[in-house]
Each structure stands twice: as structure tokens, then as C-alpha cells.
Design a protein around this motif. Sequence first.
Motif, PDB file in Angstrom:
ATOM      1  N   UNK A  32       0.589  -1.136  -0.129  1.00 47.47           N
ATOM      2  CA  UNK A  32       0.008   0.044   0.031  1.00 47.47           C
ATOM      3  C   UNK A  32       0.858   1.245  -0.284  1.00 47.47           C
ATOM      4  N   UNK A  33       2.024   1.123   0.658  1.00 47.96           N
ATOM      5  CA  UNK A  33       2.896   2.627   0.878  1.00 47.96           C
ATOM      6  C   UNK A  33       3.592   2.713  -0.598  1.00 47.96           C
ATOM      7  N   UNK A  34       3.882   1.705  -1.101  1.00 45.77           N
ATOM      8  CA  UNK A  34       4.583   1.713  -2.497  1.00 45.77           C
ATOM      9  C   UNK A  34       3.582   2.330  -3.274  1.00 45.77           C
ATOM     10  N   UNK A  35       2.344   1.807  -3.294  1.00 41.73           N
ATOM     11  CA  UNK A  35       1.224   2.373  -4.319  1.00 41.73           C
ATOM     12  C   UNK A  35       1.067   3.989  -4.141  1.00 41.73           C
ATOM     13  N   UNK A  36       1.103   4.444  -2.770  1.00 46.93           N
ATOM     14  CA  UNK A  36       0.869   5.606  -2.557  1.00 46.93           C
ATOM     15  C   UNK A  36       2.090   6.400  -3.088  1.00 46.93           C
TER      16      UNK A  36
END
Length: 136
Positions: A32-36
Amino acid sequence: RARPDRRKHAGRARPDRRTDAARLLAGGRVLVGGFLVLAPGRAISLWTGGPPTPAARLAARGLGARDVVLGVGTLAALAGKGSAGRWLRGAAAADAADFAATLAAIGDLPRTRRLLWLASSGTAAVVGLRVAADTD
């Protein structure tokens, strides 16, 4: 095949489940952090239902970087490079802050999205604290 002695683990997650849960939380956080970080505009649209402003993209990248660091730190600690419990408690605190921030903006979010974010951040905070308690 012998059955595990459930009394031995009464009230506590078994070590294999605890580690699996911690890895799942940490891996999800990295994704999720990478997507953000990598697609902040798309992430903001999915998160809020609104168009991504430059300020919102900036905030998404910051939150994403936070989550990547917390997830990678937890995974490293689970591999024996630190205190996984401390990383999990830190991540749970971040999730609790996300829950509080969602509550503060509750009227600005579409109903489905606010329920999704409250449920996901609240669940992650509670599960993270529970797993952390069994980790150290």
C-alpha cells in the motif's frame, strides 16, 4: 499425527500464526505504501473519491513512505534484525492515527470509503497491537 496442545497457547497466538500475521501486516503495508508513493494521484482518487490535488499527492507520498519504512522495518525485525514488537507497535500507532484522521474528515468522505478506511485502519491497529504483544 499428534494434535497441538491448545492449553499451552491459551490466550496467545501460536508462534507460527503470530509471525504469519505480522508478515501479512508488514507486507500489506509495503504494498500500500509503495502504491501511495508511486501512484499518488490514483491512490488519492481511490482513497477519497475526489480528484487528486498537488497537496493531496504530496501527503499521499509522505504517508506511503511512512508505510514502506514501517513495513520493511517490521520484516527486517522478523528476520532477526531488531525488535519486531516495537516496529509493530509503531505501525499500530500509525494506523490508529489514520483512524483518527478519517474520523476527523468523516463528513468529507463518501460513505463507502469512510467505512472502508475506518474498518481497515481500525482493524490494522488492533491486530497490530495484538500481534506485537505476542512478539517480544
